[in-house]
Design an enzyme around this catalytic site. Structure first.
Site, PDB file in Angstrom:
ATOM      1  N   ASP A 172     -26.592  -0.368   6.744  1.00 41.62           N
ATOM      2  CA  ASP A 172     -27.425  -1.524   6.430  1.00 41.62           C
ATOM      3  C   ASP A 172     -27.989  -1.273   5.028  1.00 41.62           C
ATOM      4  OD1 ASP A 172     -29.159  -3.821   6.818  1.00 41.62           O
ATOM      5  OD2 ASP A 172     -30.777  -2.361   7.083  1.00 41.62           O
TER       6      ASP A 172
ATOM      7  N   ASP B  93     -31.142  -3.148   3.289  1.00 46.03           N
ATOM      8  CA  ASP B  93     -32.608  -3.201   3.175  1.00 46.03           C
ATOM      9  C   ASP B  93     -33.262  -2.246   4.168  1.00 46.03           C
ATOM     10  OD1 ASP B  93     -32.472  -5.365   1.276  1.00 46.03           O
ATOM     11  OD2 ASP B  93     -32.170  -6.754   2.933  1.00 46.03           O
TER      12      ASP B  93
ATOM     13  N   GLY C  69     -33.356  -7.375   9.541  1.00 49.23           N
ATOM     14  CA  GLY C  69     -31.997  -7.679   9.969  1.00 49.23           C
ATOM     15  C   GLY C  69     -31.721  -9.143  10.249  1.00 49.23           C
TER      16      GLY C  69
ATOM     17  N   ARG D 142     -32.618 -15.215   6.489  1.00 48.29           N
ATOM     18  CA  ARG D 142     -33.784 -15.793   5.799  1.00 48.29           C
ATOM     19  C   ARG D 142     -34.419 -16.944   6.581  1.00 48.29           C
ATOM     20  NH1 ARG D 142     -32.075 -17.631   0.105  1.00 48.29           N
ATOM     21  NH2 ARG D 142     -31.216 -15.522   0.208  1.00 48.29           N
TER      22      ARG D 142
ATOM     23  N   SER E 171     -28.265  -9.855   4.222  1.00 53.33           N
ATOM     24  CA  SER E 171     -28.851 -10.441   3.011  1.00 53.33           C
ATOM     25  C   SER E 171     -27.822 -11.100   2.104  1.00 53.33           C
ATOM     26  CB  SER E 171     -29.589  -9.367   2.220  1.00 53.33           C
ATOM     27  OG  SER E 171     -30.033  -9.907   0.992  1.00 53.33           O
TER      28      SER E 171
ATOM     29  N   ASN F 224     -28.561 -11.551  -0.878  1.00 53.03           N
ATOM     30  CA  ASN F 224     -28.857 -10.919  -2.177  1.00 53.03           C
ATOM     31  C   ASN F 224     -28.190  -9.546  -2.321  1.00 53.03           C
ATOM     32  OD1 ASN F 224     -30.808 -12.772  -3.535  1.00 53.03           O
ATOM     33  ND2 ASN F 224     -31.972 -12.447  -1.651  1.00 53.03           N
TER      34      ASN F 224
ATOM     35  N   ASP G   1     -32.200   0.182  10.306  1.00 49.10           N
ATOM     36  CA  ASP G   1     -33.659   0.300  10.451  1.00 49.10           C
ATOM     37  C   ASP G   1     -34.218  -0.864  11.272  1.00 49.10           C
ATOM     38  OD1 ASP G   1     -33.179  -1.653   8.394  1.00 49.10           O
ATOM     39  OD2 ASP G   1     -35.306  -1.526   7.899  1.00 49.10           O
TER      40      ASP G   1
HETATM   41  C1  BG6 Z   1     -31.872  -8.391   5.890  1.00 47.32           C
HETATM   42  C2  BG6 Z   1     -33.349  -8.113   5.948  1.00 47.32           C
HETATM   43  O1  BG6 Z   1     -31.219  -7.298   5.323  1.00 47.32           O
HETATM   44  O2  BG6 Z   1     -31.613  -9.543   5.104  1.00 47.32           O
HETATM   45  C3  BG6 Z   1     -34.083  -9.330   6.445  1.00 47.32           C
HETATM   46  O3  BG6 Z   1     -33.591  -7.013   6.800  1.00 47.32           O
HETATM   47  C4  BG6 Z   1     -33.751 -10.536   5.573  1.00 47.32           C
HETATM   48  O4  BG6 Z   1     -35.475  -9.071   6.441  1.00 47.32           O
HETATM   49  C5  BG6 Z   1     -32.241 -10.745   5.566  1.00 47.32           C
HETATM   50  O5  BG6 Z   1     -34.401 -11.705   6.061  1.00 47.32           O
HETATM   51  C6  BG6 Z   1     -31.811 -11.903   4.680  1.00 47.32           C
HETATM   52  O6  BG6 Z   1     -32.074 -11.575   3.346  1.00 47.32           O
HETATM   53  P1  BG6 Z   1     -31.933 -12.561   2.119  1.00 47.32           P
HETATM   54  O7  BG6 Z   1     -31.979 -11.624   0.922  1.00 47.32           O
HETATM   55  O8  BG6 Z   1     -30.626 -13.256   2.248  1.00 47.32           O
HETATM   56  O9  BG6 Z   1     -33.085 -13.489   2.159  1.00 47.32           O
HETATM   57 MG    MG Z   2     -32.560  -3.249   7.249  1.00 50.10          MG
END
Ligand code: BG6
Ligand code: MG
Length: 211
Positions: A8, A10, A45, A48, A113, A115, A167
């Site tokens: 993972d 984040d 995890g 958004r 994510s 991002n 996590d």
């Molecule tokens: C996960 C995070 O990796 O990504 C979450 O643990 C988050 O908290 C999710 O909401 C989505 O992320 P993003 O960057 O697409 O908003």
């Molecule tokens: Mg995580």
């Protein structure tokens, strides 16, 4: 025999989970909605938009407003991410990834994510992994196993051949549901389904060598 490790992002590879918290906290404060670190753990995890629903806690807003809130949170989050540099990668993480690869084990990222690639570019790790599966590749985020199944397919391994390092409680659920070997760090160590719990990423090396 473990042939792959799916990380993972984040809260495992990087402390970007803290930035998620700060960005949600800023939005929640503006909307005068109570939000603390315990509630933030429920967002680990989770996508958004699903995270936003948890933050809003059943308060009613239109779809347009919700889209604006999610964009606002992401803007705050991206501003924090844009300050990141390769110095944000700990020696423990760098050395562990190197040590995993030196054992001939494949590596991948499995993150909800959208991002993910932006972050990996910022910290100079975009070419570090054999495959990346992220929020842009999937329809269902964790606890659904989709992102890990995509990652495993991209490194040509079956789930039972891969560790998943997580996590998030939802991440351990996802790994278990997909038939992976779930390893928990941070908040996820309280999950009963974790095959092993670790304090720091390098602890996986002992588990790999023992298995
Ligand atoms: C996960 C995070 O990796 O990504 C979450 O643990 C988050 O908290 C999710 O909401 C989505 O992320 P993003 O960057 O697409 O908003
Ligand atoms: Mg995580």
């Amino acid at each position: 025999m473990i042939k792959g490790v799916i990380f993972d992002l984040d809260g495992v590879i990087l402390s970007t989970d803290e930035y998620h918290y700060q960005a949600w906290k800023k939005l929640a404060d503006r909307l005068k909605i109570p939000f603390d670190r315990e509630k933030n753990n429920l967002l680990r995890g989770v996508s958004r938009m699903e995270s936003l629903e948890i933050v809003l806690g059943g308060r009613k807003f239109s779809d347009e407003q919700k889209a604006e809130f999610a964009a606002e949170k992401n803007e705050t989050y991206r501003a924090l991410l844009s300050e990141m540099t390769p110095d944000d990668v700990s020696d423990d993480v760098r050395n562990t990834i190197k040590a995993v690869k030196s054992r001939g084990i494949k590596t991948a990222i499995g993150s909800s994510s959208k991002n993910t690639k932006f972050i990996l570019e910022r910290v100079g790790m975009i070419d570090e992994f054999d495959a990346i599966a992220d929020g842009n590749d999937i329809k269902k985020s964790k606890p659904d196993p989709e992102v890990f199944l995509v990652a495993a397919e991209r490194i040509n391994l079956s789930p039972s051949e891969c560790f998943v390092i997580e996590d998030a409680l939802a991440g351990i659920d996802a790994a278990s549901a997909g038939g992976f070997v779930p390893i928990a760090i941070g908040d996820a160590v309280k999950h009963p389904a974790a095959f092993k719990t670790i304090k720091r990423l390098s602890d996986i090396l002992t588990i790999i060598d023992d298995k």
